[in-house]
Scaffold this motif. Structure first.
Motif, short mmCIF file in Angstrom:
data_model
loop_
_atom_site.label_atom_id
_atom_site.label_comp_id
_atom_site.label_asym_id
_atom_site.label_seq_id
_atom_site.Cartn_x
_atom_site.Cartn_y
_atom_site.Cartn_z
N GLY A 18 0.83 -1.20 0.00
CA GLY A 18 0.00 0.00 0.00
C GLY A 18 0.86 1.25 0.00
O GLY A 18 0.62 2.20 -0.75
N LEU A 19 1.91 1.25 0.84
CA LEU A 19 2.85 2.37 0.85
C LEU A 19 3.62 2.45 -0.46
O LEU A 19 3.79 3.53 -1.05
CB LEU A 19 3.83 2.22 2.02
N LYS A 20 4.11 1.31 -0.95
CA LYS A 20 4.92 1.29 -2.17
C LYS A 20 4.15 1.80 -3.37
O LYS A 20 4.69 2.55 -4.20
CB LYS A 20 5.41 -0.13 -2.43
N ASN A 21 2.88 1.44 -3.46
CA ASN A 21 2.07 1.88 -4.59
C ASN A 21 1.84 3.39 -4.59
O ASN A 21 1.44 3.96 -5.60
CB ASN A 21 0.72 1.16 -4.59
N GLY A 22 2.09 4.02 -3.44
CA GLY A 22 1.94 5.47 -3.35
C GLY A 22 3.11 6.24 -3.91
O GLY A 22 3.06 7.48 -3.97
#
Length: 209
Positions: A18-22
């Motif tokens: 979720g963080l990486k996709n941001g």
């Protein structure tokens, strides 16, 4: 006033991606003090008892494994942080159209470990509120079992940044979209340098800055 005891269960794979996709705006937040962050998410009548983090060690990516180890080691200094490691299983696949062959990895055991942890803690009455941090619909059966066994027991879902989970959210008593709390992420970073009990120094990975 007796505060309600809260235990958090983090689907680490889902949370990280979720963080990486941001992209770049969320990358610095990989270096997160998990306990501090979730303590900031508590309401005045709630007390954080424990953060259970479920993940697995990456295969064929030593830098990712090293970065993960540094993050976990820093967080484990807080006794409220509990780490549960599963494993990755290598899977081969072949394109049916062009015949191209490649391999990928599937995380194993984490979903079962999350479900087991939530259910055991409910049965022995360790908490008054359960918070699951995930957008994975695989968590739905465990939530349904909890609500079937103890309908009055609140189960909240905290959805990782950039993720969506309307199916899981529909089964829970409350949904919190963590992408709306970027300021609390920023307030909950680990120190740039963390010193372990043996004197070893840990620093934020360069590619997380």
């Amino acid at each position: 006033m007796n505060k309600k005891k809260v235990i958090v269960y983090v689907d680490g794979y889902n949370f990280y991606y979720g963080l990486k996709n941001g992209g770049a705006k969320w990358k610095r937040h990989y270096w997160l003090d998990m306990v501090k962050f979730f303590e900031r998410m508590m309401l005045p009548d709630q007390e954080l008892i424990e953060v259970n983090y479920y993940s697995a060690v990456p295969l064929d990516d030593q830098q990712a494994a090293d970065n993960q180890d540094v993050l976990f080691s820093a967080n484990l200094l807080n006794t409220k942080f509990k780490l549960h490691l599963g494993r990755y299983k290598k899977k081969k696949f072949k394109c049916q159209n062009c015949g191209f062959k490649n391999k990928t990895y599937e995380e194993k055991e984490s979903d079962v470990r999350v479900a087991t942890g939530m259910l055991v803690d409910l049965f022995v009455k360790r908490c008054d509120i359960t918070i699951v941090v995930s957008a994975d619909s695989d968590m739905i059966p465990s939530v349904e079992i909890i609500k079937g066994f103890a309908p009055e027991h609140p189960v909240h879902v905290f959805v990782p940044p950039t993720q969506k989970t309307y199916a899981l959210a529909s089964k829970c008593d409350n949904v919190v979209w963590l992408e709306h709390y970027k300021a609390r992420f920023a307030q909950s970073m680990l120190p740039e340098e963390v010193i372990l009990s043996n004197g070893h120094k840990l620093t934020r990975p360069e590619n997380w800055k």
